[in-house]
Design a protein around this motif. Structure first.
Motif, PDB file in Angstrom:
ATOM      1  N   PRO A   1       8.390 -13.383  -6.262  1.00 14.78           N
ATOM      2  CA  PRO A   1       9.663 -13.544  -5.534  1.00 14.78           C
ATOM      3  C   PRO A   1      10.618 -12.357  -5.697  1.00 14.78           C
ATOM      4  O   PRO A   1      11.357 -12.016  -4.777  1.00 14.78           O
ATOM      5  CB  PRO A   1      10.259 -14.814  -6.148  1.00 14.78           C
ATOM      6  N   ILE A   2      10.580 -11.723  -6.868  1.00 11.90           N
ATOM      7  CA  ILE A   2      11.432 -10.548  -7.067  1.00 11.90           C
ATOM      8  C   ILE A   2      10.912  -9.368  -6.254  1.00 11.90           C
ATOM      9  O   ILE A   2      11.689  -8.547  -5.759  1.00 11.90           O
ATOM     10  CB  ILE A   2      11.517 -10.201  -8.569  1.00 11.90           C
TER      11      ILE A   2
ATOM     12  N   MET B   1      -2.119  -3.917   4.912  1.00 12.54           N
ATOM     13  CA  MET B   1      -1.286  -2.838   4.484  1.00 12.54           C
ATOM     14  C   MET B   1      -2.153  -1.879   3.677  1.00 12.54           C
ATOM     15  O   MET B   1      -2.623  -2.218   2.613  1.00 12.54           O
ATOM     16  CB  MET B   1      -0.145  -3.413   3.646  1.00 12.54           C
ATOM     17  N   PRO B   2      -2.374  -0.678   4.208  1.00 12.02           N
ATOM     18  CA  PRO B   2      -3.221   0.265   3.499  1.00 12.02           C
ATOM     19  C   PRO B   2      -2.557   0.725   2.199  1.00 12.02           C
ATOM     20  O   PRO B   2      -1.353   0.873   2.123  1.00 12.02           O
ATOM     21  CB  PRO B   2      -3.383   1.418   4.472  1.00 12.02           C
ATOM     22  N   SER B   3      -3.378   0.923   1.205  1.00 11.19           N
ATOM     23  CA  SER B   3      -2.864   1.352  -0.087  1.00 11.19           C
ATOM     24  C   SER B   3      -2.942   2.871  -0.191  1.00 11.19           C
ATOM     25  O   SER B   3      -3.970   3.469   0.084  1.00 11.19           O
ATOM     26  CB  SER B   3      -3.680   0.707  -1.195  1.00 11.19           C
TER      27      SER B   3
ATOM     28  N   SER C   1       8.205  -6.444   1.687  1.00  8.82           N
ATOM     29  CA  SER C   1       8.673  -6.444   3.073  1.00  8.82           C
ATOM     30  C   SER C   1       8.930  -5.017   3.570  1.00  8.82           C
ATOM     31  O   SER C   1       8.580  -4.670   4.706  1.00  8.82           O
ATOM     32  CB  SER C   1       9.954  -7.269   3.169  1.00  8.82           C
ATOM     33  N   THR C   2       9.510  -4.183   2.732  1.00  7.55           N
ATOM     34  CA  THR C   2       9.767  -2.792   3.106  1.00  7.55           C
ATOM     35  C   THR C   2       8.468  -2.051   3.379  1.00  7.55           C
ATOM     36  O   THR C   2       8.348  -1.326   4.374  1.00  7.55           O
ATOM     37  CB  THR C   2      10.549  -2.087   1.990  1.00  7.55           C
ATOM     38  N   LEU C   3       7.468  -2.242   2.521  1.00  3.61           N
ATOM     39  CA  LEU C   3       6.183  -1.566   2.723  1.00  3.61           C
ATOM     40  C   LEU C   3       5.468  -2.096   3.962  1.00  3.61           C
ATOM     41  O   LEU C   3       4.795  -1.334   4.663  1.00  3.61           O
ATOM     42  CB  LEU C   3       5.305  -1.718   1.492  1.00  3.61           C
ATOM     43  N   LEU C   4       5.614  -3.381   4.246  1.00  2.00           N
ATOM     44  CA  LEU C   4       5.001  -3.946   5.446  1.00  2.00           C
ATOM     45  C   LEU C   4       5.625  -3.351   6.705  1.00  2.00           C
ATOM     46  O   LEU C   4       4.920  -2.949   7.632  1.00  2.00           O
ATOM     47  CB  LEU C   4       5.136  -5.465   5.450  1.00  2.00           C
TER      48      LEU C   4
ATOM     49  N   PHE D   1       3.391   3.927  -6.082  1.00  4.23           N
ATOM     50  CA  PHE D   1       4.566   4.473  -6.761  1.00  4.23           C
ATOM     51  C   PHE D   1       5.808   3.654  -6.439  1.00  4.23           C
ATOM     52  O   PHE D   1       6.626   3.361  -7.315  1.00  4.23           O
ATOM     53  CB  PHE D   1       4.775   5.941  -6.369  1.00  4.23           C
ATOM     54  N   PHE D   2       5.964   3.264  -5.192  1.00  3.09           N
ATOM     55  CA  PHE D   2       7.135   2.494  -4.761  1.00  3.09           C
ATOM     56  C   PHE D   2       7.190   1.142  -5.467  1.00  3.09           C
ATOM     57  O   PHE D   2       8.236   0.738  -5.985  1.00  3.09           O
ATOM     58  CB  PHE D   2       7.100   2.311  -3.238  1.00  3.09           C
TER      59      PHE D   2
END
Length: 91
Positions: A44-45, A1-3, A51-54, A9-10
């Protein structure tokens, strides 16, 4: 996952809105170190945000694929994923 700046920010905003300071403080009171606190409480939080960023990252990578396929099909230059039948043995 590229930064990139959006990902940083997310995650920062997600952590500020979903991880109360009291949880981190209570882990410190229970003598959990920073590594244990991060691995067993914070990660875990952060699961939904990661998952959204992936998913976003995969979507953005796949979104770049149709243009090269369209260009190669128009000019008659084929690559292996766009024409698997060209690779089969003739005879």
């Amino acid at each position: 996952m590229p930064s990139n700046a959006f990902n940083v920010f997310f995650i920062k905003q997600f952590m500020e809105s979903n991880i109360p300071d009291k949880i981190i403080e209570s882990a410190g009171i229970d003598s959990a170190g920073e590594f244990l606190t991060f691995n067993q409480i914070v990660l875990p939080i952060l699961g939904p945000a990661i998952s959204t960023l992936l998913h976003r990252s995969c979507y953005l990578c796949l979104d770049k694929y149709p243009l090269p396929v369209l260009v190669t099909l128009v000019h008659g230059y084929y690559n292996s994923p766009s024409s698997p039948n060209k690779l089969s043995a003739k005879g």
